[in-house]
Scaffold this active site. Sequence first.
Site, PDB file in Angstrom:
ATOM      1  N   ARG A  50       0.839  -1.205   0.000  1.00  0.00           N
ATOM      2  CA  ARG A  50       0.000   0.000   0.000  1.00  0.00           C
ATOM      3  C   ARG A  50       0.875   1.257   0.000  1.00  0.00           C
ATOM      4  O   ARG A  50       1.881   1.325   0.718  1.00  0.00           O
ATOM      5  CB  ARG A  50      -0.920   0.003   1.227  1.00  0.00           C
ATOM      6  CG  ARG A  50      -1.938  -1.091   1.180  1.00  0.00           C
ATOM      7  CD  ARG A  50      -2.953  -0.989   2.313  1.00  0.00           C
ATOM      8  NE  ARG A  50      -3.634  -2.260   2.435  1.00  0.00           N
ATOM      9  CZ  ARG A  50      -4.591  -2.689   1.630  1.00  0.00           C
ATOM     10  NH1 ARG A  50      -4.991  -1.918   0.635  1.00  0.00           N
ATOM     11  NH2 ARG A  50      -5.144  -3.870   1.802  1.00  0.00           N
ATOM     12  N   ASP A  51       0.442   2.242  -0.784  1.00  0.00           N
ATOM     13  CA  ASP A  51       1.132   3.523  -0.822  1.00  0.00           C
ATOM     14  C   ASP A  51       0.980   4.222   0.541  1.00  0.00           C
ATOM     15  O   ASP A  51      -0.097   4.207   1.140  1.00  0.00           O
ATOM     16  CB  ASP A  51       0.553   4.406  -1.941  1.00  0.00           C
ATOM     17  CG  ASP A  51       1.467   5.558  -2.295  1.00  0.00           C
ATOM     18  OD1 ASP A  51       2.014   5.549  -3.406  1.00  0.00           O
ATOM     19  OD2 ASP A  51       1.643   6.470  -1.448  1.00  0.00           O
ATOM     20  N   ILE A  52       2.037   4.848   1.002  1.00  0.00           N
ATOM     21  CA  ILE A  52       2.032   5.499   2.307  1.00  0.00           C
ATOM     22  C   ILE A  52       1.153   6.760   2.315  1.00  0.00           C
ATOM     23  O   ILE A  52       0.704   7.193   3.379  1.00  0.00           O
ATOM     24  CB  ILE A  52       3.484   5.819   2.741  1.00  0.00           C
ATOM     25  CG1 ILE A  52       3.592   5.915   4.244  1.00  0.00           C
ATOM     26  CG2 ILE A  52       4.009   7.060   2.042  1.00  0.00           C
ATOM     27  CD1 ILE A  52       5.030   5.920   4.750  1.00  0.00           C
TER      28      ILE A  52
ATOM     29  N   ASN B  47       4.641   6.758 -13.466  1.00  0.00           N
ATOM     30  CA  ASN B  47       5.219   8.088 -13.617  1.00  0.00           C
ATOM     31  C   ASN B  47       6.680   7.964 -14.040  1.00  0.00           C
ATOM     32  O   ASN B  47       7.391   7.071 -13.570  1.00  0.00           O
ATOM     33  CB  ASN B  47       5.151   8.845 -12.289  1.00  0.00           C
ATOM     34  CG  ASN B  47       3.718   9.091 -11.849  1.00  0.00           C
ATOM     35  OD1 ASN B  47       2.831   9.318 -12.677  1.00  0.00           O
ATOM     36  ND2 ASN B  47       3.473   9.029 -10.549  1.00  0.00           N
TER      37      ASN B  47
ATOM     38  N   HIS C  18       7.806   1.420 -10.890  1.00  0.00           N
ATOM     39  CA  HIS C  18       6.626   0.939 -10.165  1.00  0.00           C
ATOM     40  C   HIS C  18       5.359   1.340 -10.878  1.00  0.00           C
ATOM     41  O   HIS C  18       5.331   2.340 -11.606  1.00  0.00           O
ATOM     42  CB  HIS C  18       6.610   1.449  -8.724  1.00  0.00           C
ATOM     43  CG  HIS C  18       6.749   2.929  -8.599  1.00  0.00           C
ATOM     44  ND1 HIS C  18       7.965   3.576  -8.692  1.00  0.00           N
ATOM     45  CD2 HIS C  18       5.826   3.901  -8.415  1.00  0.00           C
ATOM     46  CE1 HIS C  18       7.790   4.873  -8.553  1.00  0.00           C
ATOM     47  NE2 HIS C  18       6.493   5.110  -8.391  1.00  0.00           N
TER      48      HIS C  18
ATOM     49  N   HIS D  31       1.323   2.209 -10.194  1.00  0.00           N
ATOM     50  CA  HIS D  31       0.304   2.562  -9.204  1.00  0.00           C
ATOM     51  C   HIS D  31      -1.009   1.911  -9.610  1.00  0.00           C
ATOM     52  O   HIS D  31      -1.436   2.020 -10.772  1.00  0.00           O
ATOM     53  CB  HIS D  31       0.063   4.074  -9.178  1.00  0.00           C
ATOM     54  CG  HIS D  31       1.224   4.906  -8.750  1.00  0.00           C
ATOM     55  ND1 HIS D  31       1.300   5.527  -7.507  1.00  0.00           N
ATOM     56  CD2 HIS D  31       2.365   5.254  -9.396  1.00  0.00           C
ATOM     57  CE1 HIS D  31       2.425   6.208  -7.431  1.00  0.00           C
ATOM     58  NE2 HIS D  31       3.086   6.065  -8.558  1.00  0.00           N
TER      59      HIS D  31
HETATM   60  P1  5GP Z   1       6.059   8.164  -7.793  1.00  0.00           P
HETATM   61  O1  5GP Z   1       5.738   9.577  -7.431  1.00  0.00           O
HETATM   62  O2  5GP Z   1       7.555   7.907  -7.826  1.00  0.00           O
HETATM   63  O3  5GP Z   1       5.366   7.669  -9.021  1.00  0.00           O
HETATM   64  O4  5GP Z   1       5.448   7.279  -6.636  1.00  0.00           O
HETATM   65  C1  5GP Z   1       6.100   7.042  -5.432  1.00  0.00           C
HETATM   66  C2  5GP Z   1       5.043   6.704  -4.429  1.00  0.00           C
HETATM   67  O5  5GP Z   1       5.671   6.111  -3.323  1.00  0.00           O
HETATM   68  C3  5GP Z   1       4.245   7.899  -3.914  1.00  0.00           C
HETATM   69  O6  5GP Z   1       2.866   7.723  -4.230  1.00  0.00           O
HETATM   70  C4  5GP Z   1       4.532   7.892  -2.418  1.00  0.00           C
HETATM   71  O7  5GP Z   1       3.408   8.246  -1.648  1.00  0.00           O
HETATM   72  C5  5GP Z   1       4.989   6.472  -2.173  1.00  0.00           C
HETATM   73  N1  5GP Z   1       5.924   6.333  -1.070  1.00  0.00           N
HETATM   74  C6  5GP Z   1       6.991   7.141  -0.794  1.00  0.00           C
HETATM   75  N2  5GP Z   1       7.662   6.682   0.266  1.00  0.00           N
HETATM   76  C7  5GP Z   1       7.006   5.561   0.672  1.00  0.00           C
HETATM   77  C8  5GP Z   1       7.234   4.639   1.737  1.00  0.00           C
HETATM   78  O8  5GP Z   1       8.181   4.743   2.527  1.00  0.00           O
HETATM   79  N3  5GP Z   1       6.360   3.600   1.857  1.00  0.00           N
HETATM   80  C9  5GP Z   1       5.306   3.444   0.995  1.00  0.00           C
HETATM   81  N4  5GP Z   1       4.502   2.400   1.210  1.00  0.00           N
HETATM   82  N5  5GP Z   1       5.066   4.296  -0.030  1.00  0.00           N
HETATM   83  C10 5GP Z   1       5.911   5.335  -0.179  1.00  0.00           C
END
Ligand code: 5GP
Length: 119
Positions: free
Chosen positions: A32-34, A90, A103, A105
């Site tokens: 799960r996203d944080i 992204n 990754h 989403h």
């Molecule tokens: P991006 O912006 O690179 O496409 O997505 C990175 C995602 O990772 C973001 O939606 C952010 O909320 C999530 N994220 C960042 N740090 C952590 C973490 O420590 N744990 C989890 N579960 N998600 C994270």
Amino acid sequence: MTQTDTTLFGRIIRRELPADIVYEDDELIAFRDIAPQAPVHVLFVPKTPIATLNELTPEQAPVIGRLALAAANYAKEQGFAEAGYRIVMNCNDNGGQTVFQLHLHLLAGAPLGGFGEGR
Ligand code: 5GP
């Protein structure tokens, strides 16, 4: 994932950081996203280190299919596949990428609005 991968997601894969893991196999992990942007927001991450979509080689292309299939399977298992969902990847600054390990989403659980809204 090699020990040289120092991204947040590499650390989650190695259990150096906690995460709410919902699926894992030999090739990928999902957690799960944080900071969820929808009622369901799960990240599907390959265990092979790939910084961005730009670094994906032809040989690694099946990784994308595995991420998408795992996301669809999760949607079916959780019962929201028919209602629908969105998958997003992204890339770099203008794409909003903040973690430089590839990754996908998975967003679901409510109508998500127009494309690009809310993220
Ligand atoms: P991006 O912006 O690179 O496409 O997505 C990175 C995602 O990772 C973001 O939606 C952010 O909320 C999530 N994220 C960042 N740090 C952590 C973490 O420590 N744990 C989890 N579960 N998600 C994270």
